[in-house]
Design an enzyme around this catalytic site. Sequence first.
Site, PDB file in Angstrom:
ATOM      1  N   SER A   9       0.864  -1.179   0.000  1.00  0.00           N
ATOM      2  CA  SER A   9       0.000   0.000   0.000  1.00  0.00           C
ATOM      3  C   SER A   9       0.901   1.229   0.000  1.00  0.00           C
ATOM      4  CB  SER A   9      -0.864   0.019   1.262  1.00  0.00           C
ATOM      5  OG  SER A   9      -1.563  -1.194   1.377  1.00  0.00           O
ATOM      6  N   ASN A  11       1.259   4.095   1.118  1.00  0.00           N
ATOM      7  CA  ASN A  11       0.894   5.161   2.057  1.00  0.00           C
ATOM      8  C   ASN A  11       2.022   5.467   3.031  1.00  0.00           C
ATOM      9  OD1 ASN A  11       0.758   2.946   3.709  1.00  0.00           O
ATOM     10  ND2 ASN A  11      -1.463   2.829   3.698  1.00  0.00           N
ATOM     11  N   ALA A 247       7.454  -1.254  11.807  1.00  0.00           N
ATOM     12  CA  ALA A 247       6.293  -0.491  11.357  1.00  0.00           C
ATOM     13  C   ALA A 247       6.796   0.686  10.555  1.00  0.00           C
ATOM     14  CB  ALA A 247       5.477  -0.016  12.546  1.00  0.00           C
ATOM     15  N   LYS A 248       5.911   1.164   9.681  1.00  0.00           N
ATOM     16  CA  LYS A 248       6.314   2.274   8.825  1.00  0.00           C
ATOM     17  C   LYS A 248       6.719   3.484   9.646  1.00  0.00           C
ATOM     18  CE  LYS A 248       3.683   0.808   4.844  1.00  0.00           C
ATOM     19  NZ  LYS A 248       2.504   0.881   4.017  1.00  0.00           N
ATOM     20  N   SER A 249       6.096   3.622  10.800  1.00  0.00           N
ATOM     21  CA  SER A 249       6.312   4.849  11.554  1.00  0.00           C
ATOM     22  C   SER A 249       7.518   4.785  12.502  1.00  0.00           C
ATOM     23  CB  SER A 249       5.065   5.144  12.359  1.00  0.00           C
ATOM     24  OG  SER A 249       4.731   4.001  13.113  1.00  0.00           O
TER      25      SER A 249
END
Length: 295
Positions: A9, A11, A247-249
């Site tokens: 995704s 994002n 995680a992406k963050s």
Amino acid sequence: MIVTRFAPSPNGPLHLGHGYSAVIAHDLARAASKRGEGGRFLLRIEDIDGARSRPELADELRRDLEWLGLEWDEVPAQSTRLASYSAAAQGLLDRGLLYPCTCTRAEIEALEPHMGPEGMVYPGTCRNLPRDPARPAALRLDMERAMAEAEARNGGPLEWVDDRLGLQLADPRQFGDVTLVRKDAPASYHLAATLDDAADGVTLVTRGADLVFASHIHRLLQALLGLPVPRWHHHTLLLDDAGRKLAKSRRSGELGWGLAERRLAGEDGRALAESLRMGQMPAGISLSDYPCEAP
Ligand code: GLU
Ligand code: ZN
């Protein structure tokens, strides 16, 4: 023929966990083609979340995959397939298997719902209520009806096979009446990914062990929609030094986990892909011990 896919995704930037996932899916297809069975590795951009998806991140992730030395065939992005999601949802609605739900997250939380393996289980508030046309509605799957219909069609319980976990009995009831059409999009991840995997001819669905739960739901949707049933390969997850999945963050200290930032810092992507395939993780990262322990 083995057809695998990587379905990011766009994002947020990809991290090492995505790189690992892409390498595994790529290599499973490549190994099949070396064995003479034929193999294809597909890239599908899952940009159904229009508000959060960004085309420049899709371009960036293609550069990341190239840098890792992967080759793929790209299939159409989800944003170009919305009509097929709506048609499938309409069919399920006509069969009485979906119902509109106007609840907000806060309203559901206020009911202190039962917690399932993947968070709150929707308590079914709207199942037998007429829809309030003034409020936006999602469409939820009536899980009990859906299971009854799918098992009747199948002539018994639904099964699915994972390369590493073996034969599984599909048990989507534990997730309750899942959303198939969101208030803000013509499908949920479950509906879109299941339809697309079938449309793309994916025979081996490869993704992280954190998504094993989704496969129970996807197997049910395959039965309801008359779709072919693939095999699955849920792979081990990369964990940070606190044992959390990447995680992406989240970021580590010096060289971060982001693929693009490592690429731009001059790291050799092919060498990185080679280490990932050998199970040699960069400092600060380990592999979960799944499938010995449930994810
Ligand atoms: N777009 C989903 C994700 O990035 C894909 C999950 C899957 O491979 O089915 O988490
Ligand atoms: Zn509701």
